[in-house]
Design a protein around this motif. Structure first.
Motif, PDB file in Angstrom:
ATOM      1  N   PHE A 239      60.240  25.342-112.141  1.00 35.17           N
ATOM      2  CA  PHE A 239      59.183  24.339-112.193  1.00 35.17           C
ATOM      3  C   PHE A 239      59.296  23.380-111.013  1.00 35.17           C
ATOM      4  O   PHE A 239      58.313  23.086-110.336  1.00 35.17           O
ATOM      5  N   LYS A 240      60.512  22.893-110.728  1.00 31.66           N
ATOM      6  CA  LYS A 240      60.708  21.977-109.599  1.00 31.66           C
ATOM      7  C   LYS A 240      60.314  22.650-108.288  1.00 31.66           C
ATOM      8  O   LYS A 240      59.660  22.035-107.440  1.00 31.66           O
ATOM      9  N   THR A 241      60.691  23.911-108.113  1.00 31.06           N
ATOM     10  CA  THR A 241      60.350  24.641-106.894  1.00 31.06           C
ATOM     11  C   THR A 241      58.841  24.787-106.773  1.00 31.06           C
ATOM     12  O   THR A 241      58.267  24.592-105.703  1.00 31.06           O
TER      13      THR A 241
ATOM     14  N   ILE B 106      56.536  22.896-108.152  1.00 28.73           N
ATOM     15  CA  ILE B 106      55.939  21.573-107.938  1.00 28.73           C
ATOM     16  C   ILE B 106      56.064  21.154-106.480  1.00 28.73           C
ATOM     17  O   ILE B 106      55.140  20.569-105.908  1.00 28.73           O
ATOM     18  N   GLU B 107      57.189  21.457-105.850  1.00 27.07           N
ATOM     19  CA  GLU B 107      57.385  21.084-104.448  1.00 27.07           C
ATOM     20  C   GLU B 107      56.380  21.775-103.534  1.00 27.07           C
ATOM     21  O   GLU B 107      56.074  21.273-102.459  1.00 27.07           O
ATOM     22  N   ARG B 108      55.867  22.917-103.942  1.00 22.58           N
ATOM     23  CA  ARG B 108      54.884  23.627-103.137  1.00 22.58           C
ATOM     24  C   ARG B 108      53.476  23.055-103.284  1.00 22.58           C
ATOM     25  O   ARG B 108      52.605  23.342-102.461  1.00 22.58           O
ATOM     26  N   LEU B 109      53.252  22.286-104.336  1.00 21.16           N
ATOM     27  CA  LEU B 109      51.927  21.719-104.556  1.00 21.16           C
ATOM     28  C   LEU B 109      51.649  20.608-103.557  1.00 21.16           C
ATOM     29  O   LEU B 109      52.561  19.908-103.123  1.00 21.16           O
TER      30      LEU B 109
ATOM     31  N   GLU C 198      50.511  25.262-116.619  1.00 17.17           N
ATOM     32  CA  GLU C 198      49.384  24.997-115.729  1.00 17.17           C
ATOM     33  C   GLU C 198      49.872  24.599-114.341  1.00 17.17           C
ATOM     34  O   GLU C 198      49.296  25.020-113.331  1.00 17.17           O
ATOM     35  N   ALA C 199      50.936  23.801-114.269  1.00 23.28           N
ATOM     36  CA  ALA C 199      51.475  23.377-112.968  1.00 23.28           C
ATOM     37  C   ALA C 199      52.049  24.570-112.219  1.00 23.28           C
ATOM     38  O   ALA C 199      51.840  24.709-111.008  1.00 23.28           O
ATOM     39  N   ILE C 200      52.765  25.427-112.908  1.00 25.95           N
ATOM     40  CA  ILE C 200      53.340  26.610-112.263  1.00 25.95           C
ATOM     41  C   ILE C 200      52.239  27.545-111.793  1.00 25.95           C
ATOM     42  O   ILE C 200      52.287  28.066-110.673  1.00 25.95           O
ATOM     43  N   ASP C 201      51.219  27.748-112.611  1.00 26.77           N
ATOM     44  CA  ASP C 201      50.089  28.597-112.207  1.00 26.77           C
ATOM     45  C   ASP C 201      49.387  28.028-110.976  1.00 26.77           C
ATOM     46  O   ASP C 201      49.015  28.768-110.063  1.00 26.77           O
ATOM     47  N   ALA C 202      49.210  26.709-110.951  1.00 24.25           N
ATOM     48  CA  ALA C 202      48.558  26.076-109.800  1.00 24.25           C
ATOM     49  C   ALA C 202      49.413  26.238-108.551  1.00 24.25           C
ATOM     50  O   ALA C 202      48.895  26.507-107.458  1.00 24.25           O
TER      51      ALA C 202
ATOM     52  N   LYS D 179      51.591  28.626-107.959  1.00 25.01           N
ATOM     53  CA  LYS D 179      51.541  30.037-107.555  1.00 25.01           C
ATOM     54  C   LYS D 179      50.223  30.354-106.853  1.00 25.01           C
ATOM     55  O   LYS D 179      50.205  31.051-105.835  1.00 25.01           O
ATOM     56  N   ALA D 180      49.124  29.803-107.374  1.00 23.69           N
ATOM     57  CA  ALA D 180      47.823  30.040-106.754  1.00 23.69           C
ATOM     58  C   ALA D 180      47.771  29.436-105.361  1.00 23.69           C
ATOM     59  O   ALA D 180      47.269  30.049-104.416  1.00 23.69           O
ATOM     60  N   GLU D 181      48.305  28.220-105.216  1.00 25.42           N
ATOM     61  CA  GLU D 181      48.298  27.554-103.920  1.00 25.42           C
ATOM     62  C   GLU D 181      49.171  28.279-102.912  1.00 25.42           C
ATOM     63  O   GLU D 181      48.886  28.327-101.727  1.00 25.42           O
ATOM     64  N   ALA D 182      50.268  28.865-103.403  1.00 20.28           N
ATOM     65  CA  ALA D 182      51.170  29.599-102.506  1.00 20.28           C
ATOM     66  C   ALA D 182      50.689  31.023-102.271  1.00 20.28           C
ATOM     67  O   ALA D 182      51.305  31.773-101.524  1.00 20.28           O
ATOM     68  N   GLY D 183      49.581  31.398-102.916  1.00 22.58           N
ATOM     69  CA  GLY D 183      49.024  32.727-102.731  1.00 22.58           C
ATOM     70  C   GLY D 183      49.809  33.814-103.470  1.00 22.58           C
ATOM     71  O   GLY D 183      49.786  34.978-103.057  1.00 22.58           O
ATOM     72  N   LEU D 184      50.450  33.450-104.561  1.00 22.98           N
ATOM     73  CA  LEU D 184      51.257  34.405-105.302  1.00 22.98           C
ATOM     74  C   LEU D 184      50.550  34.984-106.519  1.00 22.98           C
ATOM     75  O   LEU D 184      51.132  35.779-107.234  1.00 22.98           O
ATOM     76  N   THR D 185      49.309  34.598-106.774  1.00 22.99           N
ATOM     77  CA  THR D 185      48.603  35.164-107.926  1.00 22.99           C
ATOM     78  C   THR D 185      47.635  36.222-107.529  1.00 22.99           C
ATOM     79  O   THR D 185      47.256  36.421-106.444  1.00 22.99           O
TER      80      THR D 185
END
Length: 123
Positions: A15-17, A19-22, A111-115, A117-123
């Motif tokens: 989760f922390k990892t 969040i840092e990407r957001l 929801e935060a993890i999904d966001a 992942k989406a922002e990092a292009g992992l979904t």
């Protein structure tokens, strides 16, 4: 002697990892959600706390820092009320409040993890 309830949740490092990407706007949004979640627990714990003088109720607090929500009570006798003693039956107020709101915490984290992942292009 105060009381503080800590709950270990699996996946905190992920989760922390994530969040840092957001971006900062998304981080503020998630932090706001976490703060609202903790505040709701505080309000319910205050409703559930037995009242004789009101000191226990007024000592219930929440603090949110670095993605950690701290919820507790600072009254010296808080733990005796929550857990009981050999002379007094327990009258929990913190644990039931946290337990009732745990499903919402899971939703906030997912929801935060999904966001992230989406922002990092992992979904």
């Amino acid at each position: 002697m105060s009381i503080e309830v800590k709950i270990a949740i699996e996946g905190v490092e992920e989760f922390k990892t994530a969040i840092e990407r957001l971006d900062s706007a998304m981080q503020r949004h998630v932090h706001r959600q976490l703060t609202n979640w903790a505040t709701d627990i505080e309000a319910l714990a205050k409703q559930l706390a037995p009242v004789k003088t009101g000191h226990l109720r007024s000592s219930i607090y929440t603090k949110v820092h670095e993605w950690i929500a701290e919820i507790g009570a600072e009254a010296t006798y808080a733990s005796f009320i929550e857990f009981g003693t050999r002379y007094m039956k327990a009258r929990p107020y913190l644990f039931p409040a946290i337990h009732e709101h745990l499903p919402r915490l899971e939703q906030i984290i997912c929801e935060a993890i999904d966001a992230a992942k989406a922002e990092a292009g992992l979904t």
